[in-house]
Write an enzyme that holds these catalytic residues in place. Structure first.
Site, PDB file in Angstrom:
ATOM      1  N   HIS A 159     -56.791  74.051  -7.321  1.00 45.41           N
ATOM      2  CA  HIS A 159     -56.487  74.029  -8.885  1.00 45.41           C
ATOM      3  C   HIS A 159     -57.909  74.778  -9.416  1.00 45.41           C
ATOM      4  O   HIS A 159     -59.002  74.255  -8.995  1.00 45.41           O
ATOM      5  CB  HIS A 159     -56.211  72.784  -9.496  1.00 45.41           C
ATOM      6  CG  HIS A 159     -55.837  72.598 -10.781  1.00 45.41           C
ATOM      7  ND1 HIS A 159     -56.684  72.636 -11.955  1.00 45.41           N
ATOM      8  CD2 HIS A 159     -54.367  72.685 -11.516  1.00 45.41           C
ATOM      9  CE1 HIS A 159     -56.033  72.489 -13.241  1.00 45.41           C
ATOM     10  NE2 HIS A 159     -54.707  72.648 -12.846  1.00 45.41           N
ATOM     11  N   ASP A 180     -59.460  66.100  -4.278  1.00 46.56           N
ATOM     12  CA  ASP A 180     -58.439  65.954  -5.552  1.00 46.56           C
ATOM     13  C   ASP A 180     -57.123  65.581  -5.108  1.00 46.56           C
ATOM     14  O   ASP A 180     -56.289  66.295  -4.529  1.00 46.56           O
ATOM     15  CB  ASP A 180     -58.415  67.333  -5.835  1.00 46.56           C
ATOM     16  CG  ASP A 180     -57.349  67.602  -6.894  1.00 46.56           C
ATOM     17  OD1 ASP A 180     -56.688  66.861  -7.135  1.00 46.56           O
ATOM     18  OD2 ASP A 180     -57.203  68.882  -7.435  1.00 46.56           O
ATOM     19  N   GLN A 222     -52.047  65.532  -6.685  1.00 43.82           N
ATOM     20  CA  GLN A 222     -50.667  65.797  -6.336  1.00 43.82           C
ATOM     21  C   GLN A 222     -50.444  64.658  -5.127  1.00 43.82           C
ATOM     22  O   GLN A 222     -49.047  65.071  -4.461  1.00 43.82           O
ATOM     23  CB  GLN A 222     -50.574  67.316  -5.852  1.00 43.82           C
ATOM     24  CG  GLN A 222     -50.819  68.214  -6.943  1.00 43.82           C
ATOM     25  CD  GLN A 222     -49.601  68.195  -8.228  1.00 43.82           C
ATOM     26  OE1 GLN A 222     -48.523  67.594  -7.875  1.00 43.82           O
ATOM     27  NE2 GLN A 222     -50.053  68.295  -9.453  1.00 43.82           N
ATOM     28  N   LYS A 248     -49.725  61.793 -13.524  1.00 44.22           N
ATOM     29  CA  LYS A 248     -48.687  62.494 -12.454  1.00 44.22           C
ATOM     30  C   LYS A 248     -48.474  61.309 -11.635  1.00 44.22           C
ATOM     31  O   LYS A 248     -47.702  61.244 -10.626  1.00 44.22           O
ATOM     32  CB  LYS A 248     -49.573  63.492 -11.667  1.00 44.22           C
ATOM     33  CG  LYS A 248     -50.001  64.559 -12.401  1.00 44.22           C
ATOM     34  CD  LYS A 248     -50.841  65.508 -11.546  1.00 44.22           C
ATOM     35  CE  LYS A 248     -51.617  66.604 -12.323  1.00 44.22           C
ATOM     36  NZ  LYS A 248     -50.612  67.432 -12.954  1.00 44.22           N
ATOM     37  N   CYS A 283     -52.463  77.341 -12.945  1.00 38.34           N
ATOM     38  CA  CYS A 283     -53.934  77.194 -12.764  1.00 38.34           C
ATOM     39  C   CYS A 283     -54.338  77.239 -11.290  1.00 38.34           C
ATOM     40  O   CYS A 283     -55.333  76.476 -10.974  1.00 38.34           O
ATOM     41  CB  CYS A 283     -54.209  75.688 -13.449  1.00 38.34           C
ATOM     42  SG  CYS A 283     -54.067  75.411 -15.116  1.00 38.34           S
TER      43      CYS A 283
END
Length: 408
Positions: free
Chosen positions: A125, A202, A205, A228, A366
């Site tokens: 991202h 990261d 997700q 999320k 993104c």
């Protein structure tokens, strides 16, 4: 449908799902952008503002004490959620982007020098690319990129070739927001550590799908966002190893992050407060506690099983449509399906699905470098969550089939 979860009972807990869009029942498949919020999260926000709205840590009255206790309870829950060694290693941020920028601005500026190398991947991202580009430009360091194969998986042999004595940071997502690819981060962390590199993961997700164990992974920094994980927007978590957090300079200056201030100089607070300047997003932190506990009560294994069933069903049904193109066919995926139709712009597909009440994400997600690598402008992304059903997928498939027929 999953045998372990009562999906209709779960759906009943999400007020937003029970509405019509353009005269059709809402089908919400934009969960990779943000998940919807169960009533317990909404109630937590409501209860704070109605019952004990107050600033935290510095008040000597009952409301401040109650708010402080609730705020710090979230930190304890988050430490359990990530299996962090101590709650003090959990920093509240505005979200994943803010967490990555904190690491780049604090740890990065303190440790990166000219000639050093930072590795990211093609799947990242923008929030896990741009802060490192800015740091490299400032320090004279070099940004290297791990390539992917035709399935949208990282080419691990190439990653190993990129690792050198000059590699100081490896920043990679746990799962791709655009393709759903799950990266082998345990292996990547181990390999990066052999050359002395620090690893930033990261987890935007992954945190809602996988049991995260930062200790077992040995990860140096892990960031994610509440919105999320069925929680509020504008709040996130940064986990860091204590040895790094204690040595890092503050990211911002102001109240709470200090011990003593004088015009001759300032001494800084201990972690985590050193990185939490000013009045924080108290209400949303407290509501995030409810979200994490809601996920833990359901169980991530059961959530993941249901989402995997939905992903397999959607793959099967959509593959029957003439002209369908799938992007990202990795063996290991989260519940993200990126696709297109030959000769049809993804925006057009998204608008025609919206007319049928189906909410999907369209565009580059993104991840413009990834889209450029794939040779496309963007994709249609349908992302599934625990409250979604096969019947909703049937509605999606009917809509896409209708678009394909119209455009044939």
């Amino acid at each position: 449908m999953s045998n372990t979860l009562d999906i209709q009972q779960i759906r009943a807990q999400f007020p937003v799902l029970h509405q019509e869009v353009n005269g059709k029942p809402l089908v919400y498949f934009d969960n990779a952008a943000t998940t919807q919020k169960p009533q317990v999260v909404i109630d937590a926000l409501d209860n704070y503002y109605k019952g004990y709205n107050s600033n935290i840590h510095r008040g000597a009255h009952a409301l401040a004490d109650k708010a402080t206790q609730a705020f710090e309870e979230t930190r304890k829950t988050a430490a359990e959620f990530l299996n962090a060694e101590t709650p003090e290693q959990v920093i509240f941020t505005k979200g994943t982007t803010d967490g990555i920028n904190l690491i780049a601005s604090s740890y990065g500026r303190q440790n990166i020098q000219a000639g050093d190398e930072i590795i990211v991947s093609t799947l990242e991202h923008h929030s896990n690319i741009v802060p490192w580009q800015m740091l490299c430009q400032e320090k004279g360091a070099t940004l290297k990129v791990i390539p992917i194969n035709a399935k949208g998986e990282l080419i691990m042999e190439e990653f190993e070739k990129l690792l050198t004595a000059n590699t100081k940071i490896v920043a990679v997502n746990h799962a791709s927001n655009a393709l759903g690819t799950v990266n082998p981060i345990a292996e990547m962390i181990e390999k990066a550590h052999t050359v002395g590199a620090v690893v930033v993961v990261d987890g935007a997700q992954s945190a809602s799908h996988f049991d995260i164990d930062v200790q077992a992974l040995g990860v140096d920094f892990f960031v994610t966002s509440a919105h999320k994980v069925y929680g509020p927007t504008g709040i996130g978590l940064l986990y860091g190893k204590r040895v790094f957090l204690e040595e890092m300079p503050p990211y911002q200056g102001g109240g709470e992050m200090i011990k003593e201030v004088s015009f001759d100089g300032t001494t800084f607070n201990e972690i985590p407060y050193k990185f939490e300047a000013g009045t924080p997003n108290i209400a949303d932190v407290i509501a995030f506690d409810a979200a994490m506990k809601w996920v833990q009560d359901l169980g991530k294994e059961a959530i993941r099983a249901h989402e995997a069933e939905l992903l397999a069903y959607a793959n099967e049904k959509l593959s029957e449509i003439p002209g369908i193109i799938f992007y990202g066919t990795a063996a290991e995926k989260v519940s993200v399906l990126s696709f297109g139709l030959e000769g049809v712009h993804p925006f057009d597909i998204g608008m025609m699905l919206d007319a049928r009440g189906v909410a999907v994400r369209t565009g580059h997600h993104c991840t413009q470098p990834l889209m450029k690598h794939l040779g496309i402008e963007g994709t249609v992304r349908a992302s599934f969550s625990v409250y979604n059903t096969k019947e909703e997928i049937d509605t999606l498939v009917q809509g896409v089939a209708r678009v394909a027929k119209m455009m044939a």
